[in-house]
Scaffold this active site. Sequence first.
Site, mmCIF file in Angstrom:
data_model
loop_
_atom_site.group_PDB
_atom_site.id
_atom_site.type_symbol
_atom_site.label_atom_id
_atom_site.label_comp_id
_atom_site.label_asym_id
_atom_site.label_seq_id
_atom_site.Cartn_x
_atom_site.Cartn_y
_atom_site.Cartn_z
ATOM 1 N N HIS A 120 0.808 -1.226 0.000
ATOM 2 C CA HIS A 120 0.000 0.000 0.000
ATOM 3 C C HIS A 120 0.845 1.282 0.000
ATOM 4 C CE1 HIS A 120 -3.701 -2.145 0.271
ATOM 5 N NE2 HIS A 120 -3.451 -2.676 1.455
ATOM 6 N N HIS A 150 -6.514 -7.048 -1.147
ATOM 7 C CA HIS A 150 -6.700 -5.603 -1.331
ATOM 8 C C HIS A 150 -5.832 -5.089 -2.472
ATOM 9 C CE1 HIS A 150 -7.509 -6.641 2.927
ATOM 10 N NE2 HIS A 150 -8.610 -5.971 2.648
ATOM 11 N N ASP A 161 -4.894 -12.984 2.435
ATOM 12 C CA ASP A 161 -6.079 -12.535 3.177
ATOM 13 C C ASP A 161 -7.365 -12.625 2.365
ATOM 14 O OD1 ASP A 161 -5.144 -10.538 1.530
ATOM 15 O OD2 ASP A 161 -5.106 -8.967 3.055
ATOM 16 N N ASP A 164 -2.966 -10.316 -3.105
ATOM 17 C CA ASP A 164 -3.541 -9.933 -1.813
ATOM 18 C C ASP A 164 -5.009 -9.539 -2.038
ATOM 19 O OD1 ASP A 164 -2.500 -8.778 1.110
ATOM 20 O OD2 ASP A 164 -4.172 -7.615 0.288
HETATM 21 ZN ZN LIG Z 1 -4.627 -7.216 2.193
#
Ligand SMILES: [Zn+2]
Length: 352
Positions: free
Chosen positions: A171, A209, A292, A207
């Site tokens: 991120h 996200h 995740d 991932d």
């Molecule tokens: Zn994540």
Amino acid sequence: MALSIPVTWSDAHRLHDPESAVWVGVPIPGDELPARADAIRAALEEAGAPVVPAEPHPDDALLAVHEAGLVEFLRGAWRDWDAAGFPADPGQGDVTGYIFPTPGLLAGYEPRVPASLAARTGAWSYDTMTAVGPGTWEAARGAVDAALTAADIVLDGTRAAYACCRPPGHHVTRSAFGGSCYLNNTAIAAQYLRDRGFARVSILDVDAHHGNGAQTIFRERDDVLTGSVHVDPAYGWFPHFLGFAEESGETNLNATLSPGSGDEAWLAAVDRLVAAARRHESEALVVALGVDAASADPNSPLEVTGAGYREAGRRLGGLGLPTVLAQEGGYVLETVGSLVLEALQGFEEGAS
Ligand SMILES: [Zn+2]
């Protein structure tokens, strides 16, 4: 058959131990904890994987991807915070931002770096939940070293290496940290591979996200393709402001999924990323390996199984490229190790 992929490792990860994270103004229990990496390492070692200590690398590799101001801020942030007395008054032990220079505040004026340390934090971070504690810098730096050591192993001719690193990194943008990430391990590894001879590199992010850091860092570049499969931020998921399918272009692919998506939809999206890397004619691959998206993980509404991770590993391995994999998310301590093991075993099956 024993897992043969080298696993790079830095003990420094344990120095970053965030007990809590500030979310909507209140401290909530942290879940990006040292026990995560320890659980993954234990599962991989039990499967026979060799563990390689991370070698220290100079800052050049960080500075090729991040603004120097961000790196310098992170390096000194906690020491300065402690010296300024914030742990005693008002009683905040971790460096935490409170004002953020959004485009709405600045109205086009150039952002200054504020004199106040409390305000300066907001100049380099974009959320309140990614606090800098006493050992955060050393841990984040160790994670980069683990990723770069994995890259060195691949540059030396081994087909693939996996960095068992934390804190995660995907991120982090060129000049801002957030999302429990401080330095962008996979972006740094990709640039490092570019600088050492691979003309075209893909970063594929599985991932749950969006990998907003790599997307924005390499936005103007056609030598690094970025692809991410993740839950559609339109359904209210982090990073909220980026990750939409419409941001896809020649060298960026956002494969978004609706909540509840399971193996079939997720693997079809992984296939789209793999096809994009093939079209890009990438010579090396960096995988942002978050687990995740697993059904048991409360951090995403995706429903991927262990078998799904294994199959994703096969498809990524099937690209036949020199590959650095680095750990991103995955927060259920009981299953995080076995999910990573499935992905790496699948990768070896696909690559053979
Ligand atoms: Zn994540």
